[in-house]
Structures are given as C-alpha cells and as structure tokens.
Design a protein around this motif. Structure first.
Motif, PDB file in Angstrom:
ATOM      1  N   ALA A 434       1.505  -1.114  -0.138  1.00  0.00           N
ATOM      2  CA  ALA A 434      -0.064  -0.111  -0.341  1.00  0.00           C
ATOM      3  C   ALA A 434       1.121   1.315   0.388  1.00  0.00           C
ATOM      4  N   GLU A 435       1.919   1.298   0.694  1.00  0.00           N
ATOM      5  CA  GLU A 435       2.907   2.564   0.597  1.00  0.00           C
ATOM      6  C   GLU A 435       4.043   2.814   0.232  1.00  0.00           C
ATOM      7  N   ARG A 436       4.386   1.246  -0.300  1.00  0.00           N
ATOM      8  CA  ARG A 436       4.810   1.241  -1.810  1.00  0.00           C
ATOM      9  C   ARG A 436       4.926   1.799  -2.703  1.00  0.00           C
ATOM     10  N   HIS A 437       4.453   0.706  -3.057  1.00  0.00           N
ATOM     11  CA  HIS A 437       3.805   0.160  -5.099  1.00  0.00           C
ATOM     12  C   HIS A 437       2.618   1.012  -5.213  1.00  0.00           C
ATOM     13  N   ILE A 438       1.790   1.241  -4.373  1.00  0.00           N
ATOM     14  CA  ILE A 438       0.708   2.238  -4.755  1.00  0.00           C
ATOM     15  C   ILE A 438       1.483   3.958  -5.860  1.00  0.00           C
ATOM     16  N   VAL A 439       1.778   4.236  -6.630  1.00  0.00           N
ATOM     17  CA  VAL A 439       2.220   5.611  -6.674  1.00  0.00           C
ATOM     18  C   VAL A 439       0.858   6.998  -7.450  1.00  0.00           C
ATOM     19  N   ASP A 440       0.624   7.310  -6.753  1.00  0.00           N
ATOM     20  CA  ASP A 440      -0.136   8.383  -7.268  1.00  0.00           C
ATOM     21  C   ASP A 440      -1.804   7.658  -7.974  1.00  0.00           C
ATOM     22  N   GLY A 441      -2.378   6.706  -6.676  1.00  0.00           N
ATOM     23  CA  GLY A 441      -2.999   5.405  -7.474  1.00  0.00           C
ATOM     24  C   GLY A 441      -2.889   4.651  -8.271  1.00  0.00           C
ATOM     25  N   ARG A 442      -1.968   4.601  -8.741  1.00  0.00           N
ATOM     26  CA  ARG A 442      -1.246   3.600  -9.485  1.00  0.00           C
ATOM     27  C   ARG A 442      -0.551   2.439  -8.995  1.00  0.00           C
ATOM     28  N   LEU A 443      -0.857   1.241  -9.708  1.00  0.00           N
ATOM     29  CA  LEU A 443       0.106  -0.154  -9.149  1.00  0.00           C
ATOM     30  C   LEU A 443       1.736   0.373  -9.472  1.00  0.00           C
ATOM     31  N   ARG A 444       2.752   0.140  -8.992  1.00  0.00           N
ATOM     32  CA  ARG A 444       3.819  -0.573  -9.861  1.00  0.00           C
ATOM     33  C   ARG A 444       4.384  -1.442  -9.090  1.00  0.00           C
ATOM     34  N   ARG A 445       4.935  -2.390 -11.096  1.00  0.00           N
ATOM     35  CA  ARG A 445       5.226  -3.842 -10.736  1.00  0.00           C
ATOM     36  C   ARG A 445       6.082  -4.273  -9.452  1.00  0.00           C
ATOM     37  N   VAL A 446       7.169  -3.746  -8.912  1.00  0.00           N
ATOM     38  CA  VAL A 446       8.889  -4.228  -8.291  1.00  0.00           C
ATOM     39  C   VAL A 446       8.755  -3.144  -7.354  1.00  0.00           C
ATOM     40  N   SER A 447       9.489  -3.562  -6.658  1.00  0.00           N
ATOM     41  CA  SER A 447      10.639  -2.932  -5.888  1.00  0.00           C
ATOM     42  C   SER A 447      11.491  -2.954  -5.109  1.00  0.00           C
ATOM     43  N   ARG A 448      12.439  -2.784  -5.252  1.00  0.00           N
ATOM     44  CA  ARG A 448      13.890  -3.304  -4.248  1.00  0.00           C
ATOM     45  C   ARG A 448      15.205  -2.403  -3.399  1.00  0.00           C
ATOM     46  N   ASP A 449      15.365  -3.001  -1.825  1.00  0.00           N
ATOM     47  CA  ASP A 449      15.926  -2.203  -1.421  1.00  0.00           C
ATOM     48  C   ASP A 449      15.501  -1.393  -1.075  1.00  0.00           C
ATOM     49  N   GLY A 450      13.644  -1.196  -0.677  1.00  0.00           N
ATOM     50  CA  GLY A 450      12.901   0.167  -0.222  1.00  0.00           C
ATOM     51  C   GLY A 450      12.576   1.093  -1.237  1.00  0.00           C
ATOM     52  N   VAL A 451      13.060   0.832  -2.914  1.00  0.00           N
ATOM     53  CA  VAL A 451      12.811   1.486  -3.772  1.00  0.00           C
ATOM     54  C   VAL A 451      11.912   0.997  -4.548  1.00  0.00           C
ATOM     55  N   VAL A 452      10.835   1.987  -5.027  1.00  0.00           N
ATOM     56  CA  VAL A 452       9.393   1.048  -6.059  1.00  0.00           C
ATOM     57  C   VAL A 452      10.640   1.329  -7.842  1.00  0.00           C
ATOM     58  N   GLY A 453      10.485   0.810  -8.262  1.00  0.00           N
ATOM     59  CA  GLY A 453      10.799   0.839  -9.667  1.00  0.00           C
ATOM     60  C   GLY A 453       9.864   1.645 -10.724  1.00  0.00           C
ATOM     61  N   GLU A 454      10.346   1.717 -11.937  1.00  0.00           N
ATOM     62  CA  GLU A 454       9.286   2.027 -12.594  1.00  0.00           C
ATOM     63  C   GLU A 454       8.070   1.119 -13.844  1.00  0.00           C
ATOM     64  N   PRO A 455       8.865   0.096 -13.988  1.00  0.00           N
ATOM     65  CA  PRO A 455       7.438  -1.168 -14.549  1.00  0.00           C
ATOM     66  C   PRO A 455       6.302  -0.972 -13.878  1.00  0.00           C
ATOM     67  N   ALA A 456       5.613  -0.421 -14.588  1.00  0.00           N
ATOM     68  CA  ALA A 456       3.961  -0.462 -14.077  1.00  0.00           C
ATOM     69  C   ALA A 456       3.131  -1.463 -14.016  1.00  0.00           C
ATOM     70  N   GLY A 457       2.245  -1.538 -12.983  1.00  0.00           N
ATOM     71  CA  GLY A 457       1.524  -3.094 -12.668  1.00  0.00           C
ATOM     72  C   GLY A 457       0.574  -3.459 -13.835  1.00  0.00           C
ATOM     73  N   VAL A 458       0.489  -4.685 -14.604  1.00  0.00           N
ATOM     74  CA  VAL A 458      -0.413  -5.181 -15.376  1.00  0.00           C
ATOM     75  C   VAL A 458      -1.318  -5.912 -14.149  1.00  0.00           C
ATOM     76  N   LEU A 459      -2.071  -6.094 -15.127  1.00  0.00           N
ATOM     77  CA  LEU A 459      -3.671  -6.784 -14.267  1.00  0.00           C
ATOM     78  C   LEU A 459      -3.237  -7.866 -13.302  1.00  0.00           C
ATOM     79  N   GLU A 460      -2.963  -9.144 -13.318  1.00  0.00           N
ATOM     80  CA  GLU A 460      -2.146  -9.562 -12.508  1.00  0.00           C
ATOM     81  C   GLU A 460      -1.943  -8.579 -11.101  1.00  0.00           C
ATOM     82  N   ASP A 461      -1.195  -8.511 -10.608  1.00  0.00           N
ATOM     83  CA  ASP A 461      -0.924  -7.059  -9.819  1.00  0.00           C
ATOM     84  C   ASP A 461      -2.236  -6.372  -9.317  1.00  0.00           C
ATOM     85  N   TYR A 462      -3.202  -5.870  -9.901  1.00  0.00           N
ATOM     86  CA  TYR A 462      -4.405  -5.179  -9.826  1.00  0.00           C
ATOM     87  C   TYR A 462      -5.090  -6.190  -9.106  1.00  0.00           C
ATOM     88  N   GLY A 463      -5.336  -7.220  -9.796  1.00  0.00           N
ATOM     89  CA  GLY A 463      -5.989  -8.138  -9.139  1.00  0.00           C
ATOM     90  C   GLY A 463      -5.827  -8.881  -7.969  1.00  0.00           C
TER      91      GLY A 463
END
Length: 662
Positions: A434-463
């Motif tokens: 909730a706190e790391r992977h949701i950025v501006d209301g949209r899911l990001r797919r990955v993070s590492r070492d506490g830093v969220v990555g750029e790839p956007a979440g895909v449908l399975e992430d939202y589900g």
C-alpha cells in the motif's frame, strides 16, 4: 567494464552487467539505436533463478568471441520477465507460435520496430553462433522476407490475443465437467496431472477443494489429498527447511528444479491450509506451518516485502546446497543416525541425482510413528539443516513483485485466521504494497531495497493486490483496507477492459508493444483476468456494490469455454467460479472480541467456498457488513447472507454451523 545494465534494479539484469555483450535494458532508446545502425534486435528474456538462463549466459554471453558477433551485428536487449511480464507475454506468444513450445531463456530476433521474425529458447554456444551468422546474412540479403515474416508474426499473435469469442456463463454443470476432466488427467500413482516435468498444480487443487465442498465428491478430495501428500513427501519439498521447488523433472516428485519461487509457495500455503481445514489432517497442517515459516524466514527482505525467489544454482552448480550422499549424512550425524537418516530419506550409494548424490524424500509416514521416532526424526532434521546451512547457499532474487506479494498476503491472512496464529506478518506485507507500490493511485510492479521501480503494474498485480487488501480487511476489520481494494479495482475497470467482457493484461495508457497482451489462461501464477475476478467477487461481497460482481460474472463467462474444455489452464478462474456459484456467503459477526470469539472461529472453519467473513463492533466505520448489525441481547451475533440476501441472525455456534452446512 560494466555495460548499460549496471544501473538496473533487477537482480537478473545485474547478473549480466559485466558481460562483454553490450546489453541495453528494454527501452525506446534501444530500438532507436537499432534503427540508427540498421541492424536487427536480439531480445533475451529470462529471470534470476533460471538455471538454463545461467547456462546460456556462461556459454555465450560471457564469451568474448560470441559477444563480438552480437555487438557488431545487433542491438542486444536483456529483459527480466518478472519485471516486465507484458514484454515476456508478447514474445512468448510469438515463440510458442513459431516453435510450438516456450520457456526461458527466451531468445528472440526482431526488427527495429520490435516485430519478431525468429524465436527460440536455450541455444548451446555452437548453435547460437551459427544462428547469429544466419540472422545477419538474412538481414543483409533477404531483408524484405525478414520484415514480411515479422509483420506476419505480429498479425498472428495479435489474433491469438483476441479478447472476444464464445462465452459460457458459469454453471454447476460447467464446473462439474471441469472437475471430471481434471480427474481423468490425475496421475493415480504419484498425484498431480500429466507426466514429467511435473509442476505443483496449486490452482487446480484449490478448485477441487472448493468443488468438493459444494458437491461432497470424495474423488475430488482424494485427488487433492493424494497429490498434496506425494508432493510434500517428495524431493520437490524441502524436507529440512520447508518450501517447495518450482517443479520436478520426473513424474514421482523426486528430483526438483531447485529454484524456489514465492508464488508457488504462497499458492501452496493456501492449498495445505484449506486441506487441513476440511480434513483435520496433521500432515497438511505441518506442511502449511513449515511453508508459512519458509516464506517469512527465507524470503523476507530487510526493507519489507518478500523476495521473488531462491536460485536453482549454488556457485554455478544446480542442487549443490540440497543433495546428500550416505557419507555426508554419516559425517553430519554419526554412523547410527546417519544410516537411519539414509533409510528414512532414501539416500543411496547409487543416488537419485547427479554424481551419486540424492535429493531427500520422506520415504515413510514417520509422523504416525511412536513419539520416540518422531522426536528422533525432528532431531535429525534439525542437525542436518544446521550442517546444510554451513554449505554455500543459493543466491536470492530480492526484488519485491506486487502480485506475488499479494498472493502471499492472502495466503498468510487465510492461514492466520484458520490456525489462530499471528496475522501481523500479513498486515505488514500488505502495508508495504500500500505504501510503496501504489504511486499516484496506480500500482508499480516491482521494488527493491525499499525503492519502487518504474514498470507499471499489469492486470495480475491489480487483481492479486486488491484481493490481498480484501483479505486484510477481513483479518483486521479495518475499513481502510477495503477502501484501498476498491480504489485499485476502479483503476482496473477503467483502464484494462476489452469492451467484450474480458480484460487486457496491460492498461490502455501503458507502453505500446507490438500487440496488447490479453491471456485468460493461468501460467505459473493466476491469469490477470482470474486474479481480478477473485478480487471483484470478494469486494462486491464485502461492500454490497453489485457492479463489481457484474463485472466478474461477465469476465468469467469469457473463460467458460476454457473451463469446459481445458480446465488445467484455468484453475484459478474455476476456483473463483465456485465462489460465485456458492453465492458467495457474506458473514458479519458483531462482537467485542473478534480474536477470541467462538462464532468467528466457527465461521472460518465451516465457511462455504469463497465466503467473506468480517468481525468487529457494530457500525464500525468503513465496514459495510457491520453496518446496522447489533449484538442481540448483548451476545455476539452472526449475520449470514448469500448473494446479498440475509437469513435470521444467530447467536450460537451450533446455529451458525447448521446455517452454513445447509
């Protein structure tokens, strides 16, 4: 000198940062460079825990001569399939269409427009070198044919991703047919479905457990029980530390492909937890306990979240950490216990693995033995694990994937509710999402070492994440989690629909690929469509908002023909469909003691498939199921509804169980 991957967050890409191949990460700049140089693109897709990815890297990508050919004639792009499942899906569809099979490493040659014209998987060095020469020659001398081939492939795979077609509404008959087809594929000797290589069929087992609940089919329950026991007694299960490997190379579950994936273990935790709930089998409970412990102990990361995987290899050798010889057992345990362990774990001088070593299996039902033998077994396990921990250990892919962590949150929340154990780890994992992977209301797919990555979440992430938030809402009675789930589902319903009931796997404003993937079939994880439907059904039941249920019904109808013909590839959709057929039930328990109330425990223990359960004080903010649900005569009260239609409230465990059994 490090190449362009040195700044990547993906552990898989970082594994290749010192290759002499001049790798590019997936980017518009890479394709622009191919256009500038007028050369084809080599797209290599894999993941950090992949054994054959390591082999091809060592043979070819670390070789100066091969690298020179690649660098001179191609723009080389390295892709982590777990970070970019959308890219992987497009080119895997092309690979399967062109070769009849797929897998990783995936090797694709494409035009500078990204259109694939030749695809394959692992190539030994000599074959790969010849292939590079052939592609270079074809690009130089037969350019028109190559470009035409690429366009034809794109057209073909675009057709394969169509989201329209026949539909079949969910019905009892459809799911009964699916269960019958699975039963015909069941391996009656060793469990599971089909032959080698054999993958844990977790989603199909979840479906059969729910189908058993609805129909009372003893055959369904036996398939699950038999498969679950065979897997957990085999080498695919870590007999010392818990946790399941990705698959077995044989049909007996003896020798695994040693990588351990988060998603497999999350999904299997649900299977063993539910099997224990329905049968009381202590074996299933032990495996559930050990799998939950494995997830938190071995995959937990310092920054929060669970790591993706443990590698198949240790120091470049597959299984080095895990395999044993009789002599090694004696060295660790002494003569008497070493011989006893060799017999129990089926470790022989001939061996079941490489170089005369064996993978530990549990040869006998030791748990049913007298207490002295059980104690000896546990002591031997602990001492062997201590010895094994002194060996070199496999590397860990420590990126945090949103959907896989969502699966783990749901599994751990379910496990905590049913076993009465601490649910804090599930809440902590959900908080990271909730706190790391949701950025501006949209899911990001990955993070590492506490830093969220750029790839956007895909449908399975939202589900998967929305379903996880629904599970935490039920675990905690906190309305904030339901609000978070609803917000993600609103994004999914706005940006992913196909317009024909189904869904694309990427958002309408995501990066444009040569096709827009839309695959309703399960792979190693639930399809995006199935994962989203699971969340939609749960959210509708928890919130009372029927439009989410209507969206789920329409989407499930698009996979109805798949359920009726090829259920092995739609296990999670079938699992959700059983919940839909059951209602699902909605149980609200007005209580001042959610953690210790017998009504709450009974609701979880006897819940029909897909039931949602919320317990807490009446009219708790943000909890629709508890609105206008008072305690009766000051006593804890259970309100049981099905499909938004409610029965008379009950205040005793006996009445609640009778209501749910009916």
């Amino acid at each position: 000198m490090a190449n362009r991957l040195a700044g990547a967050t993906s552990p898989y890409l970082l594994q290749h940062q010192d290759n002499p191949v001049d790798w590019w990460p997936w980017s518009d700049e890479a394709f622009a460079e191919a256009r500038r140089r007028d050369v084809p693109v080599l797209i290599s897709v894999g993941y950090a825990a992949c054994h054959w990815c390591h082999v091809m890297a060592h043979e070819s990508f670390e070789d100066e001569q091969v690298a020179r050919v690649v660098n001179d004639g191609f723009v080389a792009i390295k892709v982590d399939r777990e970070e970019r499942p959308d890219v992987d899906a497009v080119y895997m569809t092309a690979t399967q269409a062109m070769t009849g099979q797929g897998g990783w490493p995936m090797t694709v040659f494409a035009t500078p427009a990204g259109e694939p014209f030749f695809c394959g998987t692992y190539f030994p060095k000599a074959n790969f070198t010849r292939l590079l020469d052939s592609v270079t020659t074809a690009w130089r001398d037969q350019r028109d044919a190559v470009v035409t081939q690429g366009s034809a492939v794109v057209e073909a795979i675009g057709g394969a991703q169509l989201t329209g077609g026949e539909t079949a509404p969910i019905s009892a008959e459809l799911l009964d047919t699916a269960a019958d087809l699975l039963a015909k594929d069941h391996d009656r000797s060793y469990g599971g479905f089909g032959g080698a290589p054999k993958f844990p069929p977790h989603m199909n087992l979840q479906f059969l457990l729910r189908h058993y609940q609805r129909t009372g089919s003893a055959g369904d329950l036996e398939i699950v029980r038999h498969t679950a026991e065979q897997m957990a007694r085999g080498g695919i299960y870590d007999q010392l530390a818990g946790g399941f490997a990705r698959y077995a190379v044989d049909n007996t579950w003896t020798v695994p492909h040693f990588e351990k994936m988060l998603y497999d273990n999350a999904l299997l935790l649900r299977v063993y937890t539910q099997l224990w709930r329905l049968t009381g089998d202590p074996f299933a409970r032990r495996v559930a306990d050990e799998t939950a412990a494995f997830l938190l102990r071995d995959l937990g990361t310092p920054a929060g979240g669970l790591a993706s995987a443990l590698d198949a290899d240790t120091d470049g050798t597959e299984g080095l950490t895990y395999a044993w010889t009789p002599a090694q057992l004696i060295e660790a345990l002494g003569d008497e216990d070493g011989a006893w362990a060799a017999d129990l774990f089926r470790v022989t001088t001939k061996g079941t693995f490489e170089h005369g070593s064996s993978v530990l299996v549990l040869a006998r039902d030791i748990e049913a033995a007298v207490p002295e033998l059980v104690e000896r077994w546990q002591d031997v396990r602990a001492r062997l694990l201590t010895a094994r921990n002194r060996r070199p250990q496999p590397a860990r892919d420590d990126k945090v994937v949103a959907s896989w962590n969502g699966l783990a949150v749901t599994a751990l929340a379910e496990y905590a509710q049913l076993t009465g154990t601490d649910g804090t780890p599930a809440v902590a994992l959900a908080t990271v999402l909730a706190e790391r992977h949701i950025v501006d209301g949209r899911l990001r797919r990955v993070s590492r070492d506490g830093v969220v990555g750029e790839p956007a979440g895909v449908l399975e992430d939202y589900g998967c994440v929305a379903e996880a938030f629904c599970a935490i809402h039920q675990l905690t009675g906190d309305g904030e989690w339901l609000g978070r789930a609803g917000a993600l589902l609103d994004v999914a319903l706005e940006h992913f629909p196909s317009g024909q009931g189904g869904f694309y796997d990427t958002a309408d404003d995501a990066e444009r690929l040569v096709t827009r993937p839309a695959d309703p079939t399960d792979n190693a994880t639930p399809s995006g469509l199935a994962a989203l439907c699971a969340a939609l059904v749960a959210y509708a039941a928890l919130s009372g908002e029927t439009r989410y249920r209507e969206a789920a019904d329409a989407a499930l109808a698009t996979v109805g023909p798949l359920l009726g013909g090829h259920p092995r590839f739609a296990g999670y959709s079938a699992t959700v469909a059983e919940a839909v057929l059951a209602g699902p039930y909605e149980i609200a328990i007005a209580t001042t003691d959610p953690a210790g109330d017998p009504l709450v425990a009974a609701a979880h223990r006897h819940a029909p498939p897909g039931t949602v359960v919320v317990a807490g004080e009446p009219d708790r903010p943000g909890v629709p199921l508890l609105a206008d649900r008072p305690l009766i005569d000051g006593r804890s009260t259970a309100y049981v509804c099905r499909g938004f239609v409610c029965d008379r409230p009950v205040t005793t465990v006996e009445d609640l169980v009778a209501r749910l059994s009916a």
